[in-house]
Structures are given as structure tokens and as C-alpha cells.
Design a protein around this motif. Structure first.
Motif, PDB file in Angstrom:
ATOM      1  N   ILE A 160     -30.063 -20.522 -23.668  1.00 31.34           N
ATOM      2  CA  ILE A 160     -31.316 -19.861 -24.027  1.00 31.34           C
ATOM      3  C   ILE A 160     -31.965 -19.313 -22.758  1.00 31.34           C
ATOM      4  CG2 ILE A 160     -33.565 -20.128 -25.151  1.00 31.34           C
ATOM      5  CD1 ILE A 160     -32.406 -22.660 -26.523  1.00 31.34           C
ATOM      6  N   SER A 177     -36.667 -23.200 -25.802  1.00 33.58           N
ATOM      7  CA  SER A 177     -35.874 -24.398 -26.109  1.00 33.58           C
ATOM      8  C   SER A 177     -36.563 -25.238 -27.171  1.00 33.58           C
ATOM      9  CB  SER A 177     -35.638 -25.215 -24.832  1.00 33.58           C
ATOM     10  OG  SER A 177     -34.700 -24.584 -23.993  1.00 33.58           O
ATOM     11  N   GLY A 219     -30.403 -24.648 -21.652  1.00 30.14           N
ATOM     12  CA  GLY A 219     -30.951 -24.592 -23.001  1.00 30.14           C
ATOM     13  C   GLY A 219     -30.970 -25.959 -23.642  1.00 30.14           C
ATOM     14  N   LEU A 265     -29.911 -15.621 -26.680  1.00 31.34           N
ATOM     15  CA  LEU A 265     -29.505 -16.850 -27.350  1.00 31.34           C
ATOM     16  C   LEU A 265     -28.041 -16.765 -27.754  1.00 31.34           C
ATOM     17  CD1 LEU A 265     -30.331 -19.589 -28.585  1.00 31.34           C
ATOM     18  CD2 LEU A 265     -31.090 -18.349 -30.614  1.00 31.34           C
TER      19      LEU A 265
END
Length: 279
Positions: free
Chosen positions: A10, A17, A38, A66
Motif C-alpha cells: 500500500i 493501511s 502495508g 494497492l
């Protein structure tokens, strides 16, 4: 039970997160580990679906980068996975939850030994921490208690240590049920705490002074009428497993069932509420 491990990268990690963890919890993920890239999340393989994860990725595509990769982890490998990642936790300088490969905390009022298997309720999640915080001030001496959605059994064990005379710990997941039984024995609470496998239908005809239910919004809304039948006037209902934005609908349902709102606790956008039965 086999679990699926999903590693999410992320960027930026903050605040996404935490946001992504909340989204994953809504689709069945049970545990999360934060890292520099992440989060790593775990879900029972029977509940895993890439389509739901892909929907989340699309939803946040314009807000963050992502990506994810996943692998299945067999039941027998869980101890190794958890020993590598599990850390003890102290809640409110009151309750220390630790694993067999840690030392107890002599400064804590209560030390609870939990074998870190994949059962929800290791106190790392905000919902369990909120409930432990409530139990710090709840008067449980000589009370009967229900811990619904008991996971590892940590809340049931704490209730017994706090003076409850009888605690029923119920979970629908067989893995959690077996884990709770083991943890009850590790903490020498077999005389007070009884683990059961099942759901709210088990509660027919039972009564308790305090009901603890740490599950999720939809199940709570469905099962609250059963909890209401189990509680006498002035009985206490502690609910957790939902977000701050869910407070109005939870409160509306509870008040319609004869409960009065007392207070709530919030951590990382997760909420626990205390209600009292009026009649």
C-alpha cells in the motif's frame, strides 16, 4: 482449518493501511499485521474470494497504490506463523495478553496466557481491546456472563478472573472453540468457564447478568433480540465489532429492545458500547 495469507503493498501506507484493514474485516479477514510496505491479512480459505479483494482495489485505485499476493497456509503451520509475528500486548496497564514463548508481566493486574492460533481475540484488534477496557470497570463479582463470539476465550477468561462465577464462551467456528478450551485450561479457569460450539440458538431459556458479544454489525443486529431475552432488568449488554458510523443503527435496535445506552469506547474507528436492560 486452512487459512489464506494475503500480503498487501500500500502506498502511501498512512492512512490507508488502517482503512484497507477495516474494509478487509468487513469481508471476513480475521487478523492483520502491519509492516513497512502495508499489511498482511489472514482469512479462512473457505471465505476467501479474489473478486471481493479486487473490488476493494478498484474502490481505492484513485487514492493509493494497492497490490496483493496470496498463499494458502495449512492448519499445522499456524503456530510457526504466529510465533514469528505475535507480540504480547498490555491493555490499560490492566490486562497483559501473552503467548507461551513470552514471559508474564509482573506489573499487570491480570496476565492471560493465550496460545496464538488463528482464533479472533488475541487483544491486538481494537474490538477486543475495547472490550477488555470495559471489563476493567465492570463489576463482575458473583455474576453470570455470556461471551458470544468468544474466539480465543480471552474475554471469558478475564471475566472469570474478575470474579464471575459462571461464564459461557460460545463461538460458531470449531477452530476457535477448540482453541478457547485449550486457553481456558492454560489459565486454570475450567471450573468457571465453559466453551461451547454453536450460535445464538443455544441461548434459548438461559439467563445471564452480563452479555458480551464481539462479532460484527449484522450478526449483532440479528441476535440482539436473543440477548435481550437472556438479560434481566439492569442486566448489562456489551457489544463490539463495528465502526463508529454504525452507532446509530446499533443504538436504535438496542433501545427498541428495552435497553438504555450508557457509554461507548472507540479505538481506530472501531467501537464498543455498553447498554443496560430497562425492563
Amino acid at each position: 482449518m486452512e487459512y489464506t495469507e494475503v500480503k498487501f503493498k500500500i502506498n502511501p501506507t498512512e492512512p490507508f493501511s488502517e482503512i484497507i484493514s477495516c474494509e478487509l474485516a468487513e469481508i471476513g479477514f480475521e487478523s492483520f499485521e502491519e509492516n513497512e510496505e502495508g499489511i498482511t491479512a489472514f482469512i479462512p480459505s473457505v471465505s476467501f474470494g479474489k473478486d471481493k479483494i479486487d473490488d476493494i482495489c478498484v474502490q481505492y485505485a484513485e487514492s493509493c497504490e494497492l497490490s496483493y499476493e496470496c498463499k494458502a497456509i495449512a492448519e499445522e503451520n499456524w503456530n510457526k506463523v504466529w510465533e514469528e509475528s505475535y507480540h504480547p500486548i498490555l491493555i490499560d496497564d490492566f490486562c497483559f495478553v501473552y503467548a507461551p514463548f513470552h514471559e508474564p508481566n509482573p506489573q499487570a493486574e491480570y496476565n492471560i496466557l493465550i496460545e496464538p492460533k488463528m482464533s479472533f481475540g488475541t487483544a491486538h484488534h481494537a474490538t477486543t481491546a475495547n472490550m477488555i477496557s470495559f471489563l476493567k470497570t465492570e463489576h463482575l463479582e458473583n455474576k453470570t456472563v455470556l461471551d458470544m463470539g468468544s474466539g480465543t476465550g480471552v474475554l471469558a477468561i478475564l471475566a472469570a478472573l474478575r470474579g464471575a462465577t459462571k461464564v459461557d464462551a460460545i463461538d460458531i467456528d470449531e477452530w476457535a472453540y477448540e482453541n478457547a478450551k485449550e486457553n481456558i485450561e492454560r489459565n486454570h479457569q475450567e471450573a468457571k468457564v465453559h466453551a461451547e460450539l454453536g450460535e445464538a440458538s443455544l441461548l434459548q431459556g438461559r439467563t445471564y447478568d452480563v452479555v458480551i458479544a464481539n462479532i460484527n454489525r449484522n450478526i449483532l443486529l440479528n441476535d440482539m433480540p436473543v440477548y435481550a431475552q437472556c438479560l434481566p432488568p439492569k442486566g448489562v449488554l456489551l457489544l463490539s465489532g463495528f465502526y463508529e458510523s454504525d452507532i446509530p443503527v446499533i443504538r436504535q435496535k438496542a433501545e427498541a429492545l428495552g435497553f438504555s445506552y450508557n457509554t461507548h469506547r472507540e479505538k481506530d474507528s472501531w467501537v464498543a458500547i455498553r447498554f443496560t436492560k430497562i425492563n
